[in-house]
Design an enzyme around this catalytic site. Structure first.
Site, mmCIF file in Angstrom:
data_model
loop_
_atom_site.group_PDB
_atom_site.id
_atom_site.type_symbol
_atom_site.label_atom_id
_atom_site.label_comp_id
_atom_site.label_asym_id
_atom_site.label_seq_id
_atom_site.Cartn_x
_atom_site.Cartn_y
_atom_site.Cartn_z
ATOM 1 N N GLY A 20 0.870 -1.178 0.000
ATOM 2 C CA GLY A 20 0.000 0.000 0.000
ATOM 3 C C GLY A 20 0.904 1.224 0.000
ATOM 4 N N HIS A 39 -2.273 -8.586 -0.678
ATOM 5 C CA HIS A 39 -2.247 -8.332 -2.122
ATOM 6 C C HIS A 39 -1.191 -9.266 -2.704
ATOM 7 C CE1 HIS A 39 -3.934 -3.960 -1.723
ATOM 8 N NE2 HIS A 39 -4.504 -4.796 -0.875
ATOM 9 N N GLU A 67 -0.956 11.463 -3.757
ATOM 10 C CA GLU A 67 -0.359 10.529 -4.706
ATOM 11 C C GLU A 67 -1.474 10.002 -5.599
ATOM 12 O OE1 GLU A 67 2.598 10.494 -5.214
ATOM 13 O OE2 GLU A 67 2.777 8.743 -6.488
ATOM 14 N N GLU A 100 -1.591 8.497 -15.361
ATOM 15 C CA GLU A 100 -2.461 9.244 -14.446
ATOM 16 C C GLU A 100 -2.711 10.667 -14.942
ATOM 17 O OE1 GLU A 100 -0.471 6.273 -11.299
ATOM 18 O OE2 GLU A 100 0.152 8.360 -11.214
ATOM 19 N N VAL A 104 17.835 1.649 -13.942
ATOM 20 C CA VAL A 104 18.434 0.363 -13.597
ATOM 21 C C VAL A 104 18.044 -0.636 -14.689
ATOM 22 C CG1 VAL A 104 18.415 -1.506 -11.894
ATOM 23 C CG2 VAL A 104 18.347 0.877 -11.145
ATOM 24 N N ASP A 121 6.010 5.200 -5.504
ATOM 25 C CA ASP A 121 5.808 5.733 -4.142
ATOM 26 C C ASP A 121 7.125 6.276 -3.587
ATOM 27 O OD1 ASP A 121 3.386 4.540 -4.538
ATOM 28 O OD2 ASP A 121 3.923 2.730 -3.426
HETATM 29 P P1 AMP Z 1 4.585 4.116 -11.225
HETATM 30 O O1 AMP Z 1 4.355 4.334 -12.692
HETATM 31 O O2 AMP Z 1 3.901 5.120 -10.372
HETATM 32 O O3 AMP Z 1 4.447 2.723 -10.748
HETATM 33 O O4 AMP Z 1 6.139 4.438 -11.015
HETATM 34 C C1 AMP Z 1 7.072 3.817 -11.774
HETATM 35 C C2 AMP Z 1 8.213 4.790 -11.955
HETATM 36 O O5 AMP Z 1 9.389 4.113 -11.545
HETATM 37 C C3 AMP Z 1 8.439 5.198 -13.389
HETATM 38 O O6 AMP Z 1 7.776 6.395 -13.694
HETATM 39 C C4 AMP Z 1 9.950 5.375 -13.467
HETATM 40 O O7 AMP Z 1 10.270 6.731 -13.226
HETATM 41 C C5 AMP Z 1 10.491 4.528 -12.316
HETATM 42 N N1 AMP Z 1 11.154 3.321 -12.797
HETATM 43 C C6 AMP Z 1 10.577 2.248 -13.363
HETATM 44 N N2 AMP Z 1 11.488 1.328 -13.700
HETATM 45 C C7 AMP Z 1 12.689 1.827 -13.339
HETATM 46 C C8 AMP Z 1 14.046 1.369 -13.440
HETATM 47 N N3 AMP Z 1 14.330 0.192 -13.997
HETATM 48 N N4 AMP Z 1 15.034 2.162 -12.948
HETATM 49 C C9 AMP Z 1 14.744 3.350 -12.395
HETATM 50 N N5 AMP Z 1 13.485 3.847 -12.288
HETATM 51 C C10 AMP Z 1 12.482 3.100 -12.756
HETATM 52 C C1 GLC Z 2 -1.192 -0.527 -4.702
HETATM 53 C C2 GLC Z 2 -1.292 -1.993 -4.372
HETATM 54 C C3 GLC Z 2 -0.321 -2.368 -3.281
HETATM 55 C C4 GLC Z 2 1.077 -1.904 -3.627
HETATM 56 C C5 GLC Z 2 1.077 -0.440 -4.013
HETATM 57 C C6 GLC Z 2 2.435 -0.033 -4.527
HETATM 58 O O1 GLC Z 2 -1.625 0.238 -3.619
HETATM 59 O O2 GLC Z 2 -2.587 -2.310 -3.938
HETATM 60 O O3 GLC Z 2 -0.356 -3.754 -3.102
HETATM 61 O O4 GLC Z 2 1.919 -2.098 -2.528
HETATM 62 O O5 GLC Z 2 0.127 -0.173 -5.013
HETATM 63 O O6 GLC Z 2 2.409 1.260 -4.992
#
Ligand code: AMP
Ligand code: GLC
Length: 459
Positions: free
Chosen positions: A112, A176, A271, A300, A432, A443
């Protein structure tokens, strides 16, 4: 490139020095247990054959979006692999929940957004952190890091703050199940275009943003103890619930919390996770003027522009056109008056702020290092580990974007563009190559940037 190397090193020092200045953070509302499994091709194929490959494959093209049977479960997993997309479906069937438990996991982690940020901000950064946990069973409490992480509990009429491990209750385990796969993962003739995960969500509490009594009745006491608050978990809301509850009931309570936080001058960050229900999404946008800051990715931001902008711009944002992203951020700021918007995508971050300062950029750079550390290790455990990320390569492709920005905005310097009444900040991020796990990186980015910027501006 050399410029960014120097900026990264400085930003890390500045952020590390500033983090101890932060006196308290509040995190609401979603905390759960993440049971992570790294998918194994043979095991997965065997299970799918047992259920019936045809039945499962049907779900890939006609996604049920929720899990009422094993076909739905495996169809969802395969769809996520095929598209390389993160997905999260709610598990309705008790039988499937039992199956999921028996399939077991490789690793348990706190989950979460609120839970993940608590372990990061409290457990790793050492910032006093108050977190909302809908249920506090032993299995979950043990996943919290040691350190200044607190849950509020009533002792008689008095509100006390204790570590979750000291407040364990005989309550439900909100699990989850997260199925992670690497880029190129192959199952039957399906191959993952990129790494990602499918989440089977067996959690009846966070699905309705259940709030504990302490948060319903003692919120003012809680708000007094913090300088910052990060809110998340509202993305799961539905319009109606079987018992007559609606999303409005939850959002009215959240609005009341925001009014209290604003009264105590607490800076608030939202967020913005992907919110499937359009009505709920509209209501969340309407709530944004009450926040100081919002964090979001391309999916988003596009989903917001669908509502306050137009389809064409939303499409361009999704496709990753940087100038469209900037337009979209400006529209969102015009529409809501919010002071800070932090956009993150694979390879770069942008921030639009109604104030100026290098701290905004340094905070983004620090967040990029934290994200890279998290991607490399799966879990960030000590703040010193972040230093290792300095040697992760900075995204080369973002340099092209940087040149385009330089052409468009003549005042562009060291990642900062002065737009007279607003500042636009751009940073190329560390990437990475083979991340250990993908869950929780977003997060990590948003919370690291928000709190470190505040700490640096406070000095
Ligand atoms: P979200 O889309 O909110 O789950 O966040 C994912 C974010 O993590 C992406 O917008 C990237 O900026 C970052 N991210 C994903 N994969 C990588 C990676 N391999 N190395 C560094 N940052 C990453
Ligand atoms: C969502 C998922 C949760 C996960 C989180 C990560 O809230 O439900 O399992 O830890 O996203 O951002």
């Amino acid at each position: 490139m050399r410029l960014w190397k120097r900026l990264y090193v400085n930003a890390l020092e500045n952020a590390l020095n500033a983090i101890p200045n932060i006196e308290g953070v509040l995190l609401g509302y979603n905390t759960n247990i993440d049971a992570i499994k790294y998918l194994d091709k043979d095991d997965l194929e065997k299970r799918i054959e047992e259920i019936g490959k045809d039945k499962v494959f049907k779900v890939i093209e006609n996604p049920s979006e929720k899990i009422s049977s094993l076909e739905d479960l495996f169809g969802g997993i395969l769809r996520s692999i095929k598209l390389g997309k993160a997905m999260e479906w709610f598990v309705e069937s008790e039988e499937v929940r039992k199956y999921l438990r028996e399939w077991e996991w490789d690793e348990l982690r706190i989950g979460g957004q609120a839970g993940i940020m608590a372990n990061l901000l409290g457990g790793v950064y050492g910032i006093p952190t108050i977190v909302h946990i809908p249920q506090n069973p032993k299995l979950q409490a043990e996943l919290f890091a040691d350190g200044p992480i607190y849950v509020p509990v009533f002792e008689g009429d008095e509100l006390k703050l204790v570590h979750p491990k000291e407040a364990v209750a005989d309550e439900e385990e909100l699990i989850h199940y997260i199925y992670e796969f690497p880029k190129g993962f192959q199952v039957f003739d399906i191959q993952a275009p990129r790494e990602n995960r499918f989440i089977a969500n067996a959690d009846d509490y966070n699905a309705r943003v259940y709030m504990r009594k302490e948060f319903r009745e003692g919120f003012e006491e809680i708000a007094k103890k913090v300088e910052l608050a990060i809110i998340s978990g509202l993305q799961v809301l539905k319009e109606h619930y079987p018992d007559g509850m609606t999303y409005r009931d939850v959002l009215d309570r959240v609005e009341n919390h925001l009014n209290i936080l604003n009264r105590y001058n607490v800076k608030t960050h939202f967020e913005f996770a992907y919110t499937a229900n359009r009505r709920v999404r509209e209501a969340l946008i309407e709530l944004l003027p009450k926040f100081t800051s919002v964090g979001l990715n391309e999916v988003e931001l596009a989903s917001i522009i669908e509502i306050i902008g137009d389809e064409e711009l939303a499409k361009e944002v999704l496709e990753g056109h940087v100038f469209s992203v900037i337009d979209a951020m400006n529209i969102l700021m015009d529409e809501t008056g919010i002071e800070r918007i932090h956009f993150h995508t694979y390879g770069y971050y942008l921030a639009l702020t109604q104030y100026m300062g290098e701290e905004v950029r340094d905070a983004l750079l620090f967040a990029s290092l934290a994200a890279a550390t998290k991607a490399m290790r799966g879990n960030l455990e000590r703040i010193e580990q972040i230093r290792d990320a300095l040697s992760v390569p900075t995204n080369e492709r973002a340099m092209i974007l940087e040149e385009e920005l330089e052409k468009e905005f003549t005042e562009f310097e060291n990642g900062i563009i002065d737009m007279t009444d607003r500042q636009l900040t751009f940073v190329p991020t560390k990437i990475v190559a083979s991340p250990k796990s993908t869950v929780g990186i977003g997060d990590t980015i948003s919370s690291s940037a928000f709190v470190s910027e505040f700490g640096m501006r406070k000095k």
